[in-house]
Write a protein that holds these residues in place. Structure first.
Motif, short mmCIF file in Angstrom:
data_model
loop_
_atom_site.label_atom_id
_atom_site.label_comp_id
_atom_site.label_asym_id
_atom_site.label_seq_id
_atom_site.Cartn_x
_atom_site.Cartn_y
_atom_site.Cartn_z
N HIS A 14 0.91 -1.20 -0.08
CA HIS A 14 0.08 0.03 0.16
C HIS A 14 0.86 1.51 0.02
CE1 HIS A 14 0.76 0.49 4.18
NE2 HIS A 14 0.54 -0.56 4.40
N ASP A 15 1.92 1.32 0.76
CA ASP A 15 3.11 2.32 0.52
C ASP A 15 3.48 2.63 -0.88
OD1 ASP A 15 2.55 2.96 3.35
OD2 ASP A 15 4.21 1.58 3.92
N LEU A 16 3.98 1.45 -1.20
CA LEU A 16 4.33 1.52 -2.95
C LEU A 16 3.38 2.22 -3.87
CD1 LEU A 16 6.47 0.95 -5.26
CD2 LEU A 16 5.41 -1.41 -5.17
N PHE A 17 2.06 1.62 -3.89
CA PHE A 17 1.17 2.31 -4.64
C PHE A 17 0.63 3.71 -4.12
CE2 PHE A 17 -0.35 -2.21 -6.04
CZ PHE A 17 -0.20 -1.78 -7.28
N ALA A 18 0.90 4.35 -2.87
CA ALA A 18 0.77 5.46 -2.44
C ALA A 18 1.72 6.35 -3.18
CB ALA A 18 0.85 5.66 -0.83
N ASN A 19 2.99 6.02 -3.08
CA ASN A 19 3.96 6.66 -3.71
C ASN A 19 3.87 6.80 -5.27
OD1 ASN A 19 6.60 7.80 -4.85
ND2 ASN A 19 7.57 6.64 -3.08
N LEU A 20 3.42 5.93 -5.91
CA LEU A 20 3.09 5.72 -7.54
C LEU A 20 1.68 6.83 -7.61
CD1 LEU A 20 3.82 2.03 -8.12
CD2 LEU A 20 5.13 4.17 -8.62
#
Length: 221
Positions: A108-114
């Motif tokens: 979820h942190d990765l997608f938030a960054n993207l």
């Protein structure tokens, strides 16, 4: 469903029966796992898909695999997501690999960054004027082509080509008739001063080749 668990006597039997009804038997689970793994291997972000839509689709697939007892580490999921993105995201994914610890990076942190990066790109694109398409004023200033005028221009061009071809053939015909090359720039007869006229047959002045006696004698022979 109630009819399927009426014969069960214990809570454990009821639970196992419900699991079998919802998830199927072992063979069904294997088939579902095979299909889910194939989807996971082939998943790619679609051209018109937003990052939020891709997040939902990818996360749903990960949850489905987890239900089938197939789990992945944070690093494996992060690498899979970045490999599934289009080439336009290569710069961003390279930065994430360099700056982030993929082993600790949650999905979820990765997608938030993207998503934040996607929003930044969209905002920047809206602020910059587009020069790829002509403005309405420029489009209005360009007159529409008239098919009739186009046809007339084509006809004129064809007439010019035909005339040029005719002149070229006429020049070849004259060159065959005369020993000297035909030229439109050849000197004209000077009737006021015949002494300036030069014969290209005998080389003498005072007359032209068509009036040359030597030529007439050769023709008689």
């Amino acid at each position: 469903m109630l009819s399927n668990i009426q014969t069960c006597t214990t809570a454990k039997e009821i639970w196992e029966k419900l699991v079998q009804i919802c998830e199927g038997n072992e063979e069904t689970k294997e088939n579902k796992l095979t299909v889910a793994l194939q989807k996971f291997e082939l998943i790619k972000m679609k051209p018109e898909e937003t990052m939020a839509e891709f997040d939902e689709r990818f996360s749903s697939l990960v949850i489905e695999l987890a239900r089938l007892n197939k789990t992945y580490s944070n690093r494996e999921l992060a690498l899979k997501v970045m490999r599934a993105l289009p080439k336009e995201w290569d710069v961003k994914t390279m930065a994430i690999r360099e700056l982030k610890d993929l082993n600790k990076l949650e999905l979820h942190d990765l997608f938030a960054n993207l998503k934040a990066y996607e929003f930044e790109l969209e905002t920047k694109a809206e602020m910059e004027p587009s020069t790829s398409q002509p403005t309405k004023a420029l489009a209005a200033s360009i007159p529409d082509q008239n098919p009739c005028s186009t046809d007339s221009r084509s006809t004129d061009e064809m007439s010019k080509d035909a005339m040029a071809l005719l002149i070229r053939k006429f020049g070849k015909f004259l060159r065959k008739q005369n020993s000297q090359p035909f030229s439109f720039n050849s000197p004209k007869k000077n009737f006021n001063n015949p002494s300036e006229n030069k014969c290209y047959n005998c080389g003498r002045t005072g007359h032209f080749m068509d009036d040359c006696n030597r030529q007439k004698q050769d023709e008689k022979k």
